[in-house]
Design an enzyme around this catalytic site. Sequence first.
Site, short mmCIF file in Angstrom:
data_model
loop_
_atom_site.label_atom_id
_atom_site.label_comp_id
_atom_site.label_asym_id
_atom_site.label_seq_id
_atom_site.Cartn_x
_atom_site.Cartn_y
_atom_site.Cartn_z
N LYS A 1 14.76 -5.41 -9.75
CA LYS A 1 15.81 -6.31 -9.24
C LYS A 1 17.13 -5.56 -9.28
CE LYS A 1 15.94 -10.77 -8.06
NZ LYS A 1 14.79 -11.57 -7.62
N1 GLU Z 1 14.33 -12.17 -4.05
C1 GLU Z 1 13.00 -12.65 -3.77
C2 GLU Z 1 12.29 -13.00 -5.06
O1 GLU Z 1 12.90 -13.25 -6.08
C3 GLU Z 1 12.22 -11.73 -2.85
C4 GLU Z 1 12.02 -10.33 -3.34
C5 GLU Z 1 11.37 -9.40 -2.33
O2 GLU Z 1 11.07 -9.80 -1.23
O3 GLU Z 1 11.20 -8.23 -2.70
O4 GLU Z 1 11.10 -13.11 -5.11
#
Ligand code: GLU
Length: 426
Positions: free
Chosen positions: A116
């Site tokens: 993240k």
């Molecule tokens: N931000 C989204 C999540 O928390 C998507 C992450 C992604 O597509 O890599 O799952």
Amino acid sequence: MVEPSRELLAPGEVVDPYVTALAQFDAAADYLDLDESTRQYLRNNRRELLVRLPVRMSDGSISVFWGCRIQHSWARGPSKGGIRYHPSVSLDEVRALAMWMTWKCAVVNIPFGGAKGGVRVDHKKLSQRELESLTRRYAVAITPVIGPNADIPAPDVGTTPQTMAWFMDAYGGTQRRWSPEAVTGKPISVGGTVGREEATGAGIMYVVKEAARRNRLTPSETTVAIQGFGNAGQWSARLLKGLGFQVVAVSDTSGGIHNGHGLDIEAAIAQKLDSGRVTDHKNGDRVTNEELLTLPVDILVPAAFENQITTANASDIKAKIVAEAANGPTTPEADQILNDAGALVIPDVLASAGGVVVSYFEWAQNRSGVYWEKEEVDSRLDQIMTRAYGQVANVAEKEKLTMREAAIVLGIRRVVEATVLRGMRP
Ligand code: GLU
């Protein structure tokens, strides 16, 4: 990290999402009787990159923003996870979100680890040009640790397909080649996939549909309240209504609206896009965000931030099903209260996985150069979400665990298997 208002917290209730993520991991590791080496290996993030991002603002001054990219695991494939733009993003929040991405990708069985990113910025106060400069700075700053076979960013709270387009362009510049597969959630015209925009809401729809089927709920007689009216909240509302569910309440940071006969979701979305406040939609009674959570509905979808369901409100929640579209919306103590009351909590690492599943489809299409029809995206997403639901429910039933415990246990088992097969290095 978005702190819940103080009245929502009991004295001593911890709201650091990383404390929650580690507590969930430790409990699952104890249950699985993981040896100390494996436990240490999986408990720690593999990489934490901190960056400072100088940006020239429209008035000519330079502002320096704080950012990070945290990679928790590469055991099952390149790490994967969104980028959050928010004024109170913290290191511990991003650490938690990275770990949850690992379990999420493993639970739905897509070939990624977890990561993240975050930038501490009030994106609503920046001009488009400033946001573009900031995004390009961030992309270049984290370029050394990302890439289509290393770590693949995507949107999260505060970032959009436009953000991903700038990101792709800046990253591609550093590689001197067309690199759509380095980031997902892009607009369709620059390598995005059909179905990504609505994917998180679609994932919610499939798990709620499956939960309703297993619990013999008829959609037209089942009421839903949704907290949070960003991408996930809007699409969950639209798609659940499309299946015939009665969506009676939605909210954003301005507060909520409630209409016992069902809201006009399209009008509410149009209002939100127009004025930025769903409460400007007049076809319903005003409720606060706190009131929305405790409305007498059958299904509650927290689609906003971490730590919204706490000991202060959990015992007032009347919904029998809670489908977590946000990451980490429920504190461990509140989770316990909901479980004791017999509510079915479909945990974030399962319920909110639709976004990353369609990100996987996007990455696969970018790598092959062959683009899919919408029907293919929809049916594959349905298959993956419904299968994952069934697998988690099986573990829960056989091993007498909650859905959250079962999901994390299943995720950890899959990550451990890959880790052991590959051999723990060095
Ligand atoms: N931000 C989204 C999540 O928390 C998507 C992450 C992604 O597509 O890599 O799952």
